[in-house]
Design a protein around this motif. Structure first.
Motif, PDB file in Angstrom:
ATOM      1  N   LEU A 400       0.572  -1.249  -0.151  1.00  0.00           N
ATOM      2  CA  LEU A 400      -0.321   0.052   0.272  1.00  0.00           C
ATOM      3  C   LEU A 400       0.755   1.357  -0.095  1.00  0.00           C
ATOM      4  O   LEU A 400       0.743   2.185  -0.574  1.00  0.00           O
ATOM      5  CB  LEU A 400      -1.014   0.216   1.280  1.00  0.00           C
ATOM      6  N   ILE A 401       2.004   1.481   0.750  1.00  0.00           N
ATOM      7  CA  ILE A 401       2.684   2.320   1.182  1.00  0.00           C
ATOM      8  C   ILE A 401       3.466   2.906  -0.605  1.00  0.00           C
ATOM      9  O   ILE A 401       3.092   3.816  -0.692  1.00  0.00           O
ATOM     10  CB  ILE A 401       4.259   1.871   2.155  1.00  0.00           C
ATOM     11  N   THR A 419      -6.468   2.709   5.241  1.00  0.00           N
ATOM     12  CA  THR A 419      -6.200   1.890   5.107  1.00  0.00           C
ATOM     13  C   THR A 419      -4.923   1.166   6.087  1.00  0.00           C
ATOM     14  O   THR A 419      -4.869   0.633   6.935  1.00  0.00           O
ATOM     15  CB  THR A 419      -5.875   0.837   3.804  1.00  0.00           C
ATOM     16  N   ILE A 420      -4.068   2.047   5.455  1.00  0.00           N
ATOM     17  CA  ILE A 420      -2.808   1.839   6.663  1.00  0.00           C
ATOM     18  C   ILE A 420      -2.831   2.607   7.515  1.00  0.00           C
ATOM     19  O   ILE A 420      -2.551   1.387   8.938  1.00  0.00           O
ATOM     20  CB  ILE A 420      -0.925   2.649   5.969  1.00  0.00           C
ATOM     21  N   ARG A 421      -3.348   2.979   7.852  1.00  0.00           N
ATOM     22  CA  ARG A 421      -4.031   3.817   9.545  1.00  0.00           C
ATOM     23  C   ARG A 421      -5.151   3.073  10.696  1.00  0.00           C
ATOM     24  O   ARG A 421      -4.741   2.322  11.440  1.00  0.00           O
ATOM     25  CB  ARG A 421      -4.739   5.536   9.193  1.00  0.00           C
ATOM     26  N   ASP A 422      -5.327   2.066   9.513  1.00  0.00           N
ATOM     27  CA  ASP A 422      -6.623   1.711   9.909  1.00  0.00           C
ATOM     28  C   ASP A 422      -6.623   0.013  10.291  1.00  0.00           C
ATOM     29  O   ASP A 422      -6.813  -0.880  10.789  1.00  0.00           O
ATOM     30  CB  ASP A 422      -8.033   1.445   9.405  1.00  0.00           C
ATOM     31  N   ASP A 424      -3.533  -0.830  11.668  1.00  0.00           N
ATOM     32  CA  ASP A 424      -1.940  -0.991  12.550  1.00  0.00           C
ATOM     33  C   ASP A 424      -2.235  -1.803  13.970  1.00  0.00           C
ATOM     34  O   ASP A 424      -1.477  -2.208  14.355  1.00  0.00           O
ATOM     35  CB  ASP A 424      -1.624   0.907  13.069  1.00  0.00           C
ATOM     36  N   GLY A 425      -3.437  -2.389  13.844  1.00  0.00           N
ATOM     37  CA  GLY A 425      -3.949  -3.274  15.188  1.00  0.00           C
ATOM     38  C   GLY A 425      -3.727  -2.203  16.547  1.00  0.00           C
ATOM     39  O   GLY A 425      -3.345  -2.731  17.818  1.00  0.00           O
ATOM     40  N   GLY A 426      -4.006  -0.816  16.364  1.00  0.00           N
ATOM     41  CA  GLY A 426      -4.092  -0.387  17.270  1.00  0.00           C
ATOM     42  C   GLY A 426      -2.558  -0.282  18.210  1.00  0.00           C
ATOM     43  O   GLY A 426      -2.339   0.244  19.165  1.00  0.00           O
ATOM     44  N   THR A 427      -1.206  -1.023  17.268  1.00  0.00           N
ATOM     45  CA  THR A 427      -0.139  -0.290  18.018  1.00  0.00           C
ATOM     46  C   THR A 427       0.661   0.776  17.991  1.00  0.00           C
ATOM     47  O   THR A 427       2.019   1.007  18.525  1.00  0.00           O
ATOM     48  CB  THR A 427       0.979  -1.617  17.145  1.00  0.00           C
ATOM     49  N   GLY A 428       0.124   1.868  16.706  1.00  0.00           N
ATOM     50  CA  GLY A 428       0.626   2.782  16.442  1.00  0.00           C
ATOM     51  C   GLY A 428       1.834   2.995  14.934  1.00  0.00           C
ATOM     52  O   GLY A 428       2.585   3.189  14.981  1.00  0.00           O
ATOM     53  N   PHE A 429       2.202   1.289  14.702  1.00  0.00           N
ATOM     54  CA  PHE A 429       3.981   1.291  14.118  1.00  0.00           C
ATOM     55  C   PHE A 429       2.533   0.422  12.748  1.00  0.00           C
ATOM     56  O   PHE A 429       2.089  -0.292  12.986  1.00  0.00           O
ATOM     57  CB  PHE A 429       4.381   0.145  14.449  1.00  0.00           C
ATOM     58  N   ILE A 430       4.031   0.258  11.475  1.00  0.00           N
ATOM     59  CA  ILE A 430       3.598  -0.655  10.585  1.00  0.00           C
ATOM     60  C   ILE A 430       4.107  -1.868  10.181  1.00  0.00           C
ATOM     61  O   ILE A 430       5.449  -1.850  11.339  1.00  0.00           O
ATOM     62  CB  ILE A 430       3.724   0.369   9.581  1.00  0.00           C
ATOM     63  N   HIS A 431       2.600  -3.192  10.402  1.00  0.00           N
ATOM     64  CA  HIS A 431       3.591  -4.385  10.426  1.00  0.00           C
ATOM     65  C   HIS A 431       4.122  -5.439   9.188  1.00  0.00           C
ATOM     66  O   HIS A 431       3.847  -4.548   7.914  1.00  0.00           O
ATOM     67  CB  HIS A 431       2.718  -5.213  11.208  1.00  0.00           C
ATOM     68  N   GLU A 432       4.327  -6.334   8.819  1.00  0.00           N
ATOM     69  CA  GLU A 432       4.742  -6.767   7.945  1.00  0.00           C
ATOM     70  C   GLU A 432       4.016  -7.276   6.962  1.00  0.00           C
ATOM     71  O   GLU A 432       3.301  -6.547   5.791  1.00  0.00           O
ATOM     72  CB  GLU A 432       6.077  -8.448   8.460  1.00  0.00           C
ATOM     73  N   THR A 433       2.675  -7.930   7.819  1.00  0.00           N
ATOM     74  CA  THR A 433       1.472  -8.389   6.896  1.00  0.00           C
ATOM     75  C   THR A 433       0.642  -8.088   8.281  1.00  0.00           C
ATOM     76  O   THR A 433       0.513  -7.862   9.393  1.00  0.00           O
ATOM     77  CB  THR A 433       1.591  -9.848   6.991  1.00  0.00           C
ATOM     78  N   PHE A 434      -0.123  -7.853   7.651  1.00  0.00           N
ATOM     79  CA  PHE A 434      -2.120  -7.791   8.440  1.00  0.00           C
ATOM     80  C   PHE A 434      -3.041  -8.747   7.496  1.00  0.00           C
ATOM     81  O   PHE A 434      -3.320  -8.869   6.624  1.00  0.00           O
ATOM     82  CB  PHE A 434      -2.641  -6.352   8.868  1.00  0.00           C
ATOM     83  N   ASP A 435      -3.784  -9.519   8.591  1.00  0.00           N
ATOM     84  CA  ASP A 435      -4.900 -10.655   7.938  1.00  0.00           C
ATOM     85  C   ASP A 435      -6.125  -9.543   7.424  1.00  0.00           C
ATOM     86  O   ASP A 435      -6.418  -8.659   7.844  1.00  0.00           O
ATOM     87  CB  ASP A 435      -5.921 -10.964   9.306  1.00  0.00           C
ATOM     88  N   PHE A 454       6.982   3.886   5.366  1.00  0.00           N
ATOM     89  CA  PHE A 454       5.835   4.924   6.027  1.00  0.00           C
ATOM     90  C   PHE A 454       5.829   6.923   6.291  1.00  0.00           C
ATOM     91  O   PHE A 454       4.906   6.861   5.809  1.00  0.00           O
ATOM     92  CB  PHE A 454       4.651   4.532   6.991  1.00  0.00           C
ATOM     93  N   GLY A 455       6.513   6.624   7.305  1.00  0.00           N
ATOM     94  CA  GLY A 455       7.655   8.128   7.312  1.00  0.00           C
ATOM     95  C   GLY A 455       7.588   9.123   5.791  1.00  0.00           C
ATOM     96  O   GLY A 455       7.312  10.084   5.484  1.00  0.00           O
TER      97      GLY A 455
END
Length: 473
Positions: A400-401, A419-422, A424-435, A454-455
């Motif tokens: 996405l980025i 989509t990226i914002r929503d 993050d799993g509530g962590t405030g960071f970007i992950h490798e993958t999300f379901d 992302f930055g």
């Protein structure tokens, strides 16, 4: 039972429970305390303040503040070697230096390097560390901080390959040698500082050229071989060399940027990146070292690969569209897919391998972001590209980025940002993958490359389309 890299990452991150945002309504910073940060750049700190003032969405602003400095805060280990700066940059939750990741992790700070001598020192230190690492073994993708130490990666300890001291993992990936060339060129363009480009650096570039030519496989498979005992076939190479190729001028890669084995060894995105990086390194060799012979060698190899790409790099989809292939073998076999890791087909414009308005690339990217790509997924949480590394149904935020970095379409950028914002799993960071259906399920809660990318995106939007950041999503 032998523990693999995938099992370690899955156990540590795949089912990480997302903390409730209600626990931190003010979006408190997730950065380490100043005394615990590994590296601090005044220029980067000023940039965080400057950009944050332009971001209206509170969660997006919080995530930017957490993610943009993450590489500096958590992954840099500075030292002095032979009287010169030495920067070892780990990838995050794996305490080793990947040539690809470390180069990409510094990219978001490139535009600030001329105004911060300490930041410039970091770049010089990483260029030097990468050059020494390549001279240890140009076929390795990851290295130890101590060049005399054996690997500390459980999944690599018993690989059937030549594991030299200082090597953490030895998966041969064309892009692993492209990224240090790209980093060197970026630094040179930003500073015109010739100090990093000494005889050791030049020797590492010659090692890159030699390795690329070996893997054109005009005289056999070359010296590299790799096998791993693992449940996933993507972790090993058939007979140690992968599937056969017919030498056509392209460079064979054992593995993709995801560290997954290629099906057909001529990985087209990595070959396109090699052409660009070789031409860039020729510029550095000529301008910073006045080494015309090295520059000519790099340009000649780039020309060979570029000609082979024109002959063998494209394919026709069932619906008649002509696109770049993902992998080919020179015998006429071709594979279309895309993987989220960069270089990817979707990331070719971001890497500068093609123009953003190039018709062939636009058709390719459109196909990669559709059901023509078996690793494109759509779910309740969003849509994006994944890959075999984590498996079906897992979307990589990196895809996405990179899509948002590659377009001027404000609507597409907004969609990617939301989509990226929503997710993050509530962590405030970007992950490798999300379901794709549940972003509370993600892999790798500490992945510095994705955080920095992302930055980089937010900084680019602030420069090119600042009105987008003034919206709430």
């Amino acid at each position: 039972m032998r523990v693999t890299r995938r099992q370690i990452l899955a156990a540590g991150a795949a089912t990480v429970a997302a903390p409730a945002l209600a626990a931190a309504p003010a979006f408190a910073s997730k950065r380490p305390a100043p005394a615990d940060r590994h590296f601090t750049s005044p220029a980067v700190e000023r940039e965080i303040v400057r950009i944050s003032k332009q971001i209206a969405d509170p969660k997006l602003r919080w995530m930017f503040g957490n993610c943009y400095p993450n590489t500096l805060d958590t992954t840099v280990r500075m030292a002095v070697t032979n009287g010169q700066p030495d920067a070892f940059v780990i990838t995050g939750d794996i305490p080793c230096l990947w040539l690809r990741d470390s180069s990409a992790q510094l990219k978001p700070y490139l535009h600030l390097v001329a105004e911060d001598p300490k930041l410039a020192e970091l770049f010089r230190g990483l260029i030097a560390r990468q050059a020494r690492s390549i001279l240890i073994d140009p076929y390795a993708n990851a290295f130890m901080q101590n060049p005399a130490a054996p690997t500390n990666l459980a999944w690599a300890a018993k690989d059937e390959t030549v594991m030299k001291p200082g090597v953490a993992e030895r998966k041969w990936e064309v892009d692993s040698l492209c990224y240090p060339m790209r980093l060197a060129h970026q630094y040179w363009q930003a500073t015109h500082d010739a100090r990093p480009f000494d005889s050791t650096w030049a020797a590492s570039v010659r090692a890159i050229l030699r390795t690329f030519r070996e893997q054109q496989r005009t005289a056999g498979d070359g010296p590299y071989s790799f096998r791993r005992n693992a449940p996933q076939p993507t972790e090993t190479l058939l007979w140690g060399h992968g599937n056969p190729v017919r030498p056509v001028g392209l460079i064979a890669s054992g593995f993709r940027p995801s560290d997954d084995a290629c099906i057909y060894p001529f990985l087209i995105p990595s070959n396109l990146f090699a052409v660009t990086a070789l031409r860039e390194i020729a510029t550095v060799a000529r301008a910073a070292r006045q080494d015309d012979a090295l520059a000519r060698d790099a340009e000649a190899l780039a020309g060979e690969v570029a000609a082979a790409l024109r002959r063998h790099g494209t394919m026709r989809l069932p619906d008649g569209r002509t696109v770049w292939a993902y992998e080919v073998d020179g015998f006429g076999n071709q594979l279309f897919m895309d993987d989220a890791n960069v270089p990817s087909l979707s990331g070719l414009a971001y890497l500068g391998c093609v123009a953003p308005d190039d018709a062939l690339w636009r058709a390719t990217e459109e196909a990669a972001w559709s059901t023509a790509n078996p690793w494109f997924f759509r779910g309740r949480a969003g849509e994006g590209i994944g890959g075999p590394h984590v498996g079906p149904g897992q979307i990589w935020p990196m895809s996405l980025i990179v899509r948002a970095l590659s377009t001027r379409d404000a609507g597409a950028i907004r969609t990617c940002l939301k989509t990226i914002r929503d997710t993050d799993g509530g962590t405030g960071f970007i992950h490798e993958t999300f379901d794709r259906n549940d972003p509370a399920k993600f892999t790798r809660d500490w992945f510095a490359w994705a955080n920095g990318l992302f930055g980089e995106l937010v900084v680019q939007i602030a420069r090119t389309q600042p009105a987008i950041l003034q919206e709430t999503f």
